[in-house]
Design a protein around this motif. Structure first.
Motif, PDB file in Angstrom:
ATOM      1  N   ASN A 126      -5.119  -6.884  -4.519  1.00 12.94           N
ATOM      2  CA  ASN A 126      -5.767  -7.023  -3.191  1.00 12.94           C
ATOM      3  C   ASN A 126      -7.160  -7.846  -3.226  1.00 12.94           C
ATOM      4  O   ASN A 126      -7.655  -8.499  -2.307  1.00 12.94           O
ATOM      5  N   THR A 127      -7.918  -7.968  -4.556  1.00 11.03           N
ATOM      6  CA  THR A 127      -9.295  -8.459  -4.542  1.00 11.03           C
ATOM      7  C   THR A 127      -9.104 -10.105  -5.039  1.00 11.03           C
ATOM      8  O   THR A 127      -9.674 -10.892  -4.374  1.00 11.03           O
ATOM      9  N   PHE A 128      -8.173 -10.222  -5.836  1.00 13.99           N
ATOM     10  CA  PHE A 128      -7.984 -11.608  -6.308  1.00 13.99           C
ATOM     11  C   PHE A 128      -6.386 -12.055  -6.304  1.00 13.99           C
ATOM     12  O   PHE A 128      -5.431 -11.357  -7.224  1.00 13.99           O
ATOM     13  N   SER A 129      -6.019 -12.699  -5.559  1.00 14.39           N
ATOM     14  CA  SER A 129      -4.682 -13.220  -5.374  1.00 14.39           C
ATOM     15  C   SER A 129      -4.320 -14.122  -6.543  1.00 14.39           C
ATOM     16  O   SER A 129      -3.018 -14.029  -6.838  1.00 14.39           O
ATOM     17  N   TRP A 130      -5.109 -14.862  -7.413  1.00 13.37           N
ATOM     18  CA  TRP A 130      -4.718 -15.537  -8.533  1.00 13.37           C
ATOM     19  C   TRP A 130      -4.273 -14.719  -9.801  1.00 13.37           C
ATOM     20  O   TRP A 130      -3.779 -15.230 -10.607  1.00 13.37           O
ATOM     21  N   VAL A 131      -4.509 -13.416  -9.648  1.00 10.21           N
ATOM     22  CA  VAL A 131      -3.986 -12.681 -10.643  1.00 10.21           C
ATOM     23  C   VAL A 131      -2.409 -12.717 -10.954  1.00 10.21           C
ATOM     24  O   VAL A 131      -2.056 -12.506 -11.844  1.00 10.21           O
ATOM     25  N   PHE A 132      -1.829 -13.281  -9.803  1.00 13.86           N
ATOM     26  CA  PHE A 132      -0.196 -13.296 -10.010  1.00 13.86           C
ATOM     27  C   PHE A 132       0.100 -14.545 -11.189  1.00 13.86           C
ATOM     28  O   PHE A 132       0.922 -14.437 -11.822  1.00 13.86           O
ATOM     29  N   TYR A 133      -1.009 -15.369 -11.098  1.00 12.12           N
ATOM     30  CA  TYR A 133      -0.496 -16.432 -11.999  1.00 12.12           C
ATOM     31  C   TYR A 133      -0.868 -16.068 -13.444  1.00 12.12           C
ATOM     32  O   TYR A 133       0.019 -16.079 -14.494  1.00 12.12           O
ATOM     33  N   LEU A 134      -1.916 -14.951 -13.722  1.00  8.05           N
ATOM     34  CA  LEU A 134      -1.979 -14.205 -14.829  1.00  8.05           C
ATOM     35  C   LEU A 134      -0.723 -13.230 -15.193  1.00  8.05           C
ATOM     36  O   LEU A 134      -0.172 -13.288 -16.453  1.00  8.05           O
ATOM     37  N   PHE A 135      -0.159 -12.789 -14.289  1.00  6.28           N
ATOM     38  CA  PHE A 135       0.953 -11.800 -14.452  1.00  6.28           C
ATOM     39  C   PHE A 135       1.999 -12.644 -14.745  1.00  6.28           C
ATOM     40  O   PHE A 135       2.971 -12.096 -15.703  1.00  6.28           O
ATOM     41  N   GLY A 136       2.253 -13.618 -14.217  1.00  7.88           N
ATOM     42  CA  GLY A 136       3.610 -14.459 -14.490  1.00  7.88           C
ATOM     43  C   GLY A 136       3.387 -15.102 -15.710  1.00  7.88           C
ATOM     44  O   GLY A 136       4.383 -15.083 -16.595  1.00  7.88           O
ATOM     45  N   LEU A 137       2.331 -15.666 -16.194  1.00  7.33           N
ATOM     46  CA  LEU A 137       2.207 -16.016 -17.569  1.00  7.33           C
ATOM     47  C   LEU A 137       2.328 -15.118 -18.654  1.00  7.33           C
ATOM     48  O   LEU A 137       3.061 -15.505 -19.732  1.00  7.33           O
ATOM     49  N   ILE A 138       1.773 -13.940 -18.498  1.00  9.01           N
ATOM     50  CA  ILE A 138       2.009 -12.805 -19.477  1.00  9.01           C
ATOM     51  C   ILE A 138       3.630 -12.656 -19.633  1.00  9.01           C
ATOM     52  O   ILE A 138       4.210 -12.432 -20.878  1.00  9.01           O
ATOM     53  N   LEU A 139       4.304 -12.460 -18.659  1.00  8.07           N
ATOM     54  CA  LEU A 139       5.881 -12.401 -18.654  1.00  8.07           C
ATOM     55  C   LEU A 139       6.549 -13.467 -19.051  1.00  8.07           C
ATOM     56  O   LEU A 139       7.512 -13.322 -20.036  1.00  8.07           O
ATOM     57  N   ILE A 140       6.067 -14.598 -18.820  1.00  9.99           N
ATOM     58  CA  ILE A 140       6.749 -15.870 -19.563  1.00  9.99           C
ATOM     59  C   ILE A 140       6.466 -15.813 -21.194  1.00  9.99           C
ATOM     60  O   ILE A 140       7.488 -16.077 -21.984  1.00  9.99           O
ATOM     61  N   LEU A 141       5.174 -15.663 -21.464  1.00  8.05           N
ATOM     62  CA  LEU A 141       4.976 -15.548 -22.763  1.00  8.05           C
ATOM     63  C   LEU A 141       5.612 -14.185 -23.762  1.00  8.05           C
ATOM     64  O   LEU A 141       6.244 -14.478 -24.763  1.00  8.05           O
ATOM     65  N   THR A 142       5.967 -13.154 -22.954  1.00  2.00           N
ATOM     66  CA  THR A 142       6.566 -12.045 -23.608  1.00  2.00           C
ATOM     67  C   THR A 142       8.316 -12.401 -23.469  1.00  2.00           C
ATOM     68  O   THR A 142       8.564 -12.060 -24.546  1.00  2.00           O
ATOM     69  N   ALA A 143       8.494 -13.226 -22.731  1.00  2.86           N
ATOM     70  CA  ALA A 143       9.883 -13.762 -22.642  1.00  2.86           C
ATOM     71  C   ALA A 143      10.122 -14.560 -24.044  1.00  2.86           C
ATOM     72  O   ALA A 143      11.243 -14.353 -24.823  1.00  2.86           O
ATOM     73  N   GLY A 144       9.161 -15.368 -24.240  1.00  3.88           N
ATOM     74  CA  GLY A 144       9.225 -16.326 -25.501  1.00  3.88           C
ATOM     75  C   GLY A 144       9.208 -15.570 -26.815  1.00  3.88           C
ATOM     76  O   GLY A 144       9.954 -15.809 -27.665  1.00  3.88           O
ATOM     77  N   ASN A 145       8.352 -14.574 -26.540  1.00  4.40           N
ATOM     78  CA  ASN A 145       8.106 -13.726 -27.891  1.00  4.40           C
ATOM     79  C   ASN A 145       9.383 -12.812 -28.168  1.00  4.40           C
ATOM     80  O   ASN A 145       9.786 -12.619 -29.356  1.00  4.40           O
ATOM     81  N   LEU A 146      10.205 -12.628 -27.230  1.00  2.80           N
ATOM     82  CA  LEU A 146      11.513 -11.871 -27.298  1.00  2.80           C
ATOM     83  C   LEU A 146      12.588 -12.744 -28.146  1.00  2.80           C
ATOM     84  O   LEU A 146      13.556 -12.179 -28.689  1.00  2.80           O
ATOM     85  N   LEU A 147      12.386 -14.051 -27.876  1.00  2.00           N
ATOM     86  CA  LEU A 147      13.574 -15.100 -28.603  1.00  2.00           C
ATOM     87  C   LEU A 147      12.977 -15.402 -29.877  1.00  2.00           C
ATOM     88  O   LEU A 147      13.851 -16.110 -30.716  1.00  2.00           O
ATOM     89  N   LYS A 148      12.050 -15.043 -30.565  1.00  6.27           N
ATOM     90  CA  LYS A 148      11.514 -15.169 -32.008  1.00  6.27           C
ATOM     91  C   LYS A 148      12.322 -14.438 -32.715  1.00  6.27           C
ATOM     92  O   LYS A 148      12.900 -13.147 -32.494  1.00  6.27           O
ATOM     93  N   PRO A 149      12.622 -14.891 -34.120  1.00  2.00           N
ATOM     94  CA  PRO A 149      13.364 -14.029 -34.947  1.00  2.00           C
ATOM     95  C   PRO A 149      12.519 -12.829 -35.237  1.00  2.00           C
ATOM     96  O   PRO A 149      11.422 -12.718 -35.181  1.00  2.00           O
ATOM     97  N   GLU A 150      13.204 -11.582 -35.435  1.00  2.00           N
ATOM     98  CA  GLU A 150      12.588 -10.372 -35.562  1.00  2.00           C
ATOM     99  C   GLU A 150      12.075 -10.306 -37.075  1.00  2.00           C
ATOM    100  O   GLU A 150      12.669 -10.880 -38.141  1.00  2.00           O
ATOM    101  N   ASP A 151      10.813  -9.476 -37.143  1.00  2.09           N
ATOM    102  CA  ASP A 151      10.307  -9.046 -38.407  1.00  2.09           C
ATOM    103  C   ASP A 151      11.011  -8.031 -39.168  1.00  2.09           C
ATOM    104  O   ASP A 151      11.118  -6.869 -38.557  1.00  2.09           O
ATOM    105  N   ASP A 152      11.478  -8.303 -40.321  1.00  2.00           N
ATOM    106  CA  ASP A 152      12.202  -6.993 -41.116  1.00  2.00           C
ATOM    107  C   ASP A 152      11.314  -6.284 -41.507  1.00  2.00           C
ATOM    108  O   ASP A 152      11.725  -5.148 -41.930  1.00  2.00           O
ATOM    109  N   ASN A 153      10.079  -6.377 -41.502  1.00  2.00           N
ATOM    110  CA  ASN A 153       9.023  -5.375 -42.136  1.00  2.00           C
ATOM    111  C   ASN A 153       8.886  -4.026 -40.946  1.00  2.00           C
ATOM    112  O   ASN A 153       7.781  -4.405 -40.221  1.00  2.00           O
TER     113      ASN A 153
END
Length: 424
Positions: A126-153
Motif C-alpha cells: 500500500n505504501t510502495f508499489s515497487w515492492v512487487f519488483y522485490l517479491f518477483g525477484l525473490i520468487l525467481i531466485l527461489t525457483a532457480g535454487n530449487l533447480l540446483k543439485p541437492e546437498d546430501d548433508n
C-alpha cells in the motif's frame, strides 16, 4: 468488502479448529494410523474447499478463484516443507508418537510468522508499489535454487545457527523425557531435544514464509484471501504428514513443478510492478504497457504443473527405487535405536515394514544397482536388524506374534561390490 465481523468470525473459526485438533489428537501422545490420518486429512481438505465455495458465493468469482489459486499454491509449498520437517525430526530422532506435537507447534508458529509477514506485506504494497519488483525477484531466485543439485548433508538442516546458539546458552541433554521441553539431569534443569527440534522447525518456518508470502501476493493482494488461503493450507498438514510419510521421497520431481510455479508467479509480479511502475529510472516513472496475467491462467498453470510433476514422480521407476532405499534405511535405524522407540508393537511394525521394503529391494532390476552408491550403511543396517530381531524372537514368549518375513531376502552380495567399489 470484508467487514471486521467477518474477520473476527474467521479468526475464531481457525483458532477453534486448531484448539480442537490439539485437545483431541495431539495432547495425548500417539502414532496416528493411516486410516486416522486419511480421515482427518479429507476432513480438513473438505473444510478448505467448502470455505472456498462460500468465498466464491458471497465474494464473487474473482475472490473465489484467487482463494483456490492461493490455497493450492500454499498447500504445495507446505508439502515441500514436509521434506525438511522429515529430515529435522530424523536428525533429532524424535519418537514417532511425539512427532504430532512437534508438527502442531510448527503449524501454529508458521501461521503466526506468516500472518506477521502478510500484514507487513500489505503495508509495504500500500505504501510502495515497487515492492512487487522485490517479491518477483525473490520468487525467481527461489525457483532457480530449487533447480540446483541437492546437498546430501542432511544433518545441516537440524544443526543450524539457532540450534548451535541454544546449545551454547543453555544446558541441554541428548535424551528425551516423554514430550517434556525441560527435565532434571544431575540436579540441573536442562533443555530436552524436544524443545531443540521445535526451535529448528520454528527457524525453518520463518525462512519458508519468505518464499510463501510473496508467492501468494503474486496471486492476490486481498489480505483476507491471503490469510485464509495460508491458514487452511496449514490446517491438516500434520495429518497429511503421517498419511504420505512413506511417499514423500517418491515425489522426486515436485521441486521442478514448484520451480515452474514460483518462476511463473515471479514473472507475473514483475509484470504487475511494471504496470504499476512509479520508479523514476524505469520508463521515466510512468506505467509500462505490459500484458498482465489473469488469475484464471495462474490457476491453470499451478494445477497443470503440480499434476504433471506428481504423476511423473509416482510413475517413475527410479523414484520408486530411491523411495524404497530411503524408507528401508529409516525403518532399520528406527528399529535398531531403542532410544527412538521402545514400544515392542511399534518396533515390530517397523520391522514388518522393513521386511516388505527388503523384498522390494530384492526385486529391483539390475539396471538400478548403481543407485545404491554409498549405501553400504543400508546393507549393514539390514544385516544388523536381522540379527537383533533373531535374538529378540529367540527370547520372546512362544505366543508372541512374529513380524512377517519377506518372500525373498535381499541378496546383499549382489549390491556389496557396487557399494565397496564406491567406498574405495
Amino acid at each position: 468488502m470484508v467487514t471486521p465481523t467477518i474477520w473476527l468470525v474467521t479468526v475464531v473459526l481457525i483458532l477453534g479448529l486448531m484448539a480442537f485438533d490439539y485437545v483431541f489428537h495431539v495432547r495425548a501422545a500417539h502414532t496416528p494410523t493411516i486410516r486416522e490420518a486419511a480421515r482427518w486429512t479429507s476432513i480438513y481438505v473438505s473444510l478448505a474447499v467448502a470455505f472456498g465455495i462460500a468465498v466464491w458465493v458471497f465474494g464473487g468469482s474473482k475472490m473465489g478463484l484467487e482463494y483456490f489459486a492461493g490455497y493450492i499454491t500454499e498447500l504445495s509449498l507446505s508439502v515441500d516443507n514436509l521434506f525438511v520437517f522429515l529430515i529435522i525430526m530424523a536428525s533429532f530422532k524424535v519418537p514417532r508418537a511425539y512427532q504430532q506435537k512437534v508438527l502442531q507447534f510448527g503449524i501454529v508458529f508458521s501461521l503466526i510468522a506468516r500472518s506477521a509477514f502478510i500484514f507487513l506485506g500489505v503495508a509495504l504494497i500500500n505504501t510502495f508499489s515497487w515492492v512487487f519488483y522485490l517479491f518477483g525477484l525473490i520468487l525467481i531466485l527461489t525457483a532457480g535454487n530449487l533447480l540446483k543439485p541437492e546437498d546430501d548433508n542432511e544433518e545441516d538442516e537440524a544443526n543450524n545457527i539457532v540450534i548451535r546458539t541454544a546449545k551454547k546458552l543453555f544446558h541441554t541433554t541428548p535424551h528425551y523425557d516423554g514430550d517434556r521441553l525441560f527435565t532434571q539431569e544431575a540436579g540441573k534443569r536442562v533443555m530436552t531435544p524436544m524443545l531443540l527440534v521445535m526451535i529448528a522447525i520454528g527457524g525453518t518456518d520463518v525462512m519458508f514464509a519468505l518464499d510463501s508470502i510473496p508467492a501468494i501476493f503474486g496471486l492476490t493482494q486481498d489480505p483476507y484471501i491471503v490469510f485464509t488461503a495460508v491458514a487452511f493450507s496449514l490446517m491438516g498438514l500434520r495429518q497429511l504428514y503421517f498419511l504420505i510419510d512413506g511417499l514423500l521421497d517418491r515425489l522426486i520431481y515436485l521441486k521442478y513443478g514448484l520451480a515452474v510455479i514460483l518462476g511463473f508467479i515471479g514473472v507475473k509480479l514483475i509484470l504487475h510492478a511494471l504496470h504499476e511502475n512509479t520508479l523514476p529510472f524505469i520508463n521515466g516513472g510512468r506505467h509500462v504497457a505490459v500484458v498482465e496475467i489473469t488469475t484464471q491462467l495462474s490457476l491453470a498453470v499451478i494445477v497443470v504443473s503440480l499434476a504433471v510433476t506428481v504423476v511423473f514422480s509416482l510413475l517413475s521407476p527410479k523414484g520408486k527405487v530411491l523411495t524404497t532405499f530411503k524408507n528401508a534405511k529409516r525403518h532399520a535405524v528406527q528399529y535398531l535405536d531403542l532410544a527412538y522407540e521402545t514400544d515392542p508393537a511399534t518396533r515390530e511394525a517397523n520391522y514388518a515394514r522393513l521386511m516388505k521394503e527388503e523384498a522390494e529391494l530384492a526385486a529391483v532390476p539390475e539396471k538400478y544397482d548403481a543407485l545404491l552408491k554409498g549405501e553400504q550403511q543400508l546393507l549393514d543396517l539390514l544385516d544388523e536388524a536381522h540379527r537383533v530381531h533373531g535374538d529378540f524372537v529367540e527370547n520372546a514368549p512362544d505366543d508372541y506374534p512374529n513380524a512377517p518375513s519377506p518372500s525373498e531376502r535381499l541378496d546383499t552380495a549382489r549390491y556389496r561390490p557396487v557399494a565397496d567399489e564406491v567406498n574405495e
